[in-house]
Scaffold this motif. Structure first.
Motif, PDB file in Angstrom:
ATOM      1  N   PRO A 165       0.841  -1.204   0.000  1.00 49.28           N
ATOM      2  CA  PRO A 165       0.000   0.000   0.000  1.00 49.28           C
ATOM      3  C   PRO A 165       0.875   1.252   0.000  1.00 49.28           C
ATOM      4  N   GLN A 166       0.516   2.224  -0.788  1.00 46.58           N
ATOM      5  CA  GLN A 166       1.345   3.414  -0.934  1.00 46.58           C
ATOM      6  C   GLN A 166       1.545   4.139   0.397  1.00 46.58           C
ATOM      7  N   GLU A 167       0.526   4.135   1.251  1.00 41.06           N
ATOM      8  CA  GLU A 167       0.650   4.872   2.507  1.00 41.06           C
ATOM      9  C   GLU A 167       1.668   4.250   3.465  1.00 41.06           C
ATOM     10  N   ARG A 168       2.100   3.016   3.219  1.00 44.87           N
ATOM     11  CA  ARG A 168       3.074   2.374   4.101  1.00 44.87           C
ATOM     12  C   ARG A 168       4.512   2.520   3.611  1.00 44.87           C
ATOM     13  N   VAL A 169       4.708   3.154   2.456  1.00 44.58           N
ATOM     14  CA  VAL A 169       6.056   3.310   1.899  1.00 44.58           C
ATOM     15  C   VAL A 169       6.414   4.794   1.888  1.00 44.58           C
ATOM     16  N   ARG A 170       7.459   5.153   2.627  1.00 42.40           N
ATOM     17  CA  ARG A 170       7.920   6.543   2.698  1.00 42.40           C
ATOM     18  C   ARG A 170       9.289   6.671   2.059  1.00 42.40           C
ATOM     19  N   VAL A 171       9.554   7.833   1.465  1.00 48.33           N
ATOM     20  CA  VAL A 171      10.832   8.081   0.795  1.00 48.33           C
ATOM     21  C   VAL A 171      11.618   9.139   1.557  1.00 48.33           C
ATOM     22  N   PHE A 172      12.859   8.809   1.890  1.00 46.06           N
ATOM     23  CA  PHE A 172      13.769   9.766   2.528  1.00 46.06           C
ATOM     24  C   PHE A 172      15.106   9.679   1.793  1.00 46.06           C
ATOM     25  N   THR A 173      15.346  10.608   0.887  1.00 44.63           N
ATOM     26  CA  THR A 173      16.627  10.635   0.178  1.00 44.63           C
ATOM     27  C   THR A 173      17.665  11.281   1.080  1.00 44.63           C
ATOM     28  N   PRO A 174      18.787  10.602   1.324  1.00 49.83           N
ATOM     29  CA  PRO A 174      19.748  11.104   2.311  1.00 49.83           C
ATOM     30  C   PRO A 174      20.489  12.343   1.831  1.00 49.83           C
ATOM     31  N   ASP A 175      20.951  13.145   2.802  1.00 49.29           N
ATOM     32  CA  ASP A 175      21.881  14.206   2.480  1.00 49.29           C
ATOM     33  C   ASP A 175      23.289  13.738   2.871  1.00 49.29           C
ATOM     34  N   ILE A 176      24.272  14.570   2.619  1.00 49.89           N
ATOM     35  CA  ILE A 176      25.663  14.187   2.831  1.00 49.89           C
ATOM     36  C   ILE A 176      26.284  15.070   3.902  1.00 49.89           C
ATOM     37  N   SER A 177      26.899  14.430   4.884  1.00 50.92           N
ATOM     38  CA  SER A 177      27.645  15.149   5.915  1.00 50.92           C
ATOM     39  C   SER A 177      29.086  14.652   5.857  1.00 50.92           C
ATOM     40  N   TRP A 178      30.021  15.557   5.540  1.00 48.60           N
ATOM     41  CA  TRP A 178      31.404  15.149   5.286  1.00 48.60           C
ATOM     42  C   TRP A 178      32.280  15.190   6.529  1.00 48.60           C
ATOM     43  N   LEU A 179      33.258  14.303   6.582  1.00 42.08           N
ATOM     44  CA  LEU A 179      34.386  14.460   7.477  1.00 42.08           C
ATOM     45  C   LEU A 179      35.326  15.492   6.868  1.00 42.08           C
ATOM     46  N   ASP A 180      36.145  16.134   7.706  1.00 48.59           N
ATOM     47  CA  ASP A 180      37.122  17.093   7.182  1.00 48.59           C
ATOM     48  C   ASP A 180      38.112  16.368   6.280  1.00 48.59           C
ATOM     49  N   ALA A 181      38.417  16.977   5.136  1.00 51.22           N
ATOM     50  CA  ALA A 181      39.388  16.390   4.221  1.00 51.22           C
ATOM     51  C   ALA A 181      40.791  16.494   4.816  1.00 51.22           C
ATOM     52  N   PRO A 182      41.617  15.459   4.666  1.00 48.35           N
ATOM     53  CA  PRO A 182      42.987  15.524   5.190  1.00 48.35           C
ATOM     54  C   PRO A 182      43.816  16.553   4.434  1.00 48.35           C
ATOM     55  N   LEU A 183      44.752  17.201   5.145  1.00 48.22           N
ATOM     56  CA  LEU A 183      45.602  18.211   4.513  1.00 48.22           C
ATOM     57  C   LEU A 183      46.570  17.571   3.528  1.00 48.22           C
ATOM     58  N   ILE A 184      47.043  16.368   3.847  1.00 52.54           N
ATOM     59  CA  ILE A 184      47.955  15.634   2.971  1.00 52.54           C
ATOM     60  C   ILE A 184      47.284  14.323   2.602  1.00 52.54           C
ATOM     61  N   SER A 185      47.203  14.019   1.317  1.00 49.77           N
ATOM     62  CA  SER A 185      46.467  12.844   0.876  1.00 49.77           C
ATOM     63  C   SER A 185      47.191  12.144  -0.265  1.00 49.77           C
ATOM     64  N   ASN A 186      47.354  10.832  -0.147  1.00 51.37           N
ATOM     65  CA  ASN A 186      47.926  10.048  -1.240  1.00 51.37           C
ATOM     66  C   ASN A 186      47.022  10.083  -2.459  1.00 51.37           C
ATOM     67  N   VAL A 187      45.720  10.206  -2.222  1.00 52.97           N
ATOM     68  CA  VAL A 187      44.766  10.269  -3.333  1.00 52.97           C
ATOM     69  C   VAL A 187      45.033  11.497  -4.188  1.00 52.97           C
ATOM     70  N   ALA A 188      45.167  12.646  -3.561  1.00 52.59           N
ATOM     71  CA  ALA A 188      45.435  13.879  -4.299  1.00 52.59           C
ATOM     72  C   ALA A 188      46.759  13.776  -5.049  1.00 52.59           C
ATOM     73  N   ALA A 189      47.765  13.146  -4.426  1.00 53.33           N
ATOM     74  CA  ALA A 189      49.076  12.998  -5.063  1.00 53.33           C
ATOM     75  C   ALA A 189      48.981  12.139  -6.323  1.00 53.33           C
ATOM     76  N   LYS A 190      48.176  11.072  -6.259  1.00 57.33           N
ATOM     77  CA  LYS A 190      48.034  10.185  -7.416  1.00 57.33           C
ATOM     78  C   LYS A 190      47.313  10.868  -8.574  1.00 57.33           C
ATOM     79  N   MET A 191      46.415  11.783  -8.266  1.00 55.65           N
ATOM     80  CA  MET A 191      45.627  12.433  -9.303  1.00 55.65           C
ATOM     81  C   MET A 191      46.286  13.698  -9.843  1.00 55.65           C
ATOM     82  N   ARG A 192      47.265  14.212  -9.130  1.00 53.52           N
ATOM     83  CA  ARG A 192      47.824  15.528  -9.432  1.00 53.52           C
ATOM     84  C   ARG A 192      48.496  15.589 -10.801  1.00 53.52           C
TER      85      ARG A 192
END
Length: 277
Positions: free
Chosen positions: A76-103
């Motif tokens: 039944p439609q009344e028993r199904v609710r939709v909640f699309t999540p939002d995003i809460s980020w952790l602080d980005a690291p100042l030094i990152s191997n990921v950034a180095a690989k992409m640079r």
């Protein structure tokens, strides 16, 4: 009782089911998986259908999933609710191997895939698409959140970043020219919402789940079609203004989701269900 993955039996306790598995609703995606996995998902689907029919509230994360539940589980439609999540980020690291690989790759030629290598994710579509455009757009590189030992890491123009924590995902998205999402099925597709949150343009399979999440904040290509993916990717890399527009729309989308406070709304709905008994 909150039943995750859409199934569980709570007896006489008020029961809420949270849907986390999309592939059970999408035969085209399930067919890409090994037979043993398909058999397991058939059991999961049967259990989920039975459990959701007993639940007093079923929580979906997109309208697409809600429609699957209404059509395929006859809820039944009344028993199904939709909640699309939002995003809460952790602080980005100042030094990152990921950034180095992409640079070392030009900023406008960095294509990012965030996800696993499960067959229904259709990562080959993205790999072949990047290979098709590399001669024309030299240096275009597909960065993927897969282990460095993954076989795709030896393909021309592919770099596996390894498994990233949430803060490192943010670094990768902020460093990328765009996010590519070739998956055939998702309950929500969190990487797309994460990309929108930091203004990273999205290129996704032209499927209902992606439109449901991103709307006008993404560009789309025909699913499982490397040629169509390559054409869309080529245009998006060349069109700086289009990427800027998508980035702006993504941030607006993120802000609208945050203002709705979806997690608080979800808690309120669960408590209301519990009070009703």
């Amino acid at each position: 009782a909150i039943c995750f993955n859409g199934m569980g039996e709570a007896g006489h306790i008020p029961q809420v089911n949270f849907i986390q598995q999309a592939i059970i609703f999408v035969p085209e995606a399930l067919e890409t998986m090994p037979l043993v996995y398909q058999a397991r998902m058939a059991v999961v689907r049967a259990l989920s259908r039975s459990s959701c029919r007993r639940a007093k509230l079923v929580i979906a994360q997109t309208r697409t999933v809600q429609n699957w539940l209404l059509d395929q589980f006859q809820l039944p439609q009344e028993r199904v609710r939709v909640f699309t999540p939002d995003i809460s980020w952790l602080d980005a690291p100042l030094i990152s191997n990921v950034a180095a690989k992409m640079r070392d790759t030009r900023e406008d030629r960095r294509v990012l895939y965030v996800g696993s290598a499960m067959p229904y994710k259709s990562i080959d579509t993205a790999v072949v698409a990047v290979e098709r455009i590399r001669q024309e757009l030299r240096g275009t590189t597909l960065f993927m959140t897969l282990p460095e030992s993954h076989p795709v890491n030896i393909e021309p123009g592919v770099v596996c970043l390894g498994t990233l924590n949430h803060a490192e995902v943010r670094v990768a998205l902020e460093s990328a020219a765009l996010l590519i999402m070739p998956s055939l099925a998702e309950t929500v597709g969190l990487p797309m919402l994460e990309a929108c949150a930091v203004g990273c343009p999205v290129l996704a399979s032209d499927l209902p789940y992606a439109h449901d999440v991103c709307g006008q904040a993404a560009r789309y290509f025909r699913a499982k079609d490397p040629r169509a993916c390559a054409n869309a990717l080529r245009r998006l890399i060349r069109e700086d203004r289009t990427r800027e527009q998508l980035a702006q729309r993504g941030r607006l989308l993120h802000n609208r989701l945050t203002e709705k406070q979806p997690y608080q709304q979800m808690v309120d709905a669960i408590l209301e269900t519990a009070r009703r008994g």
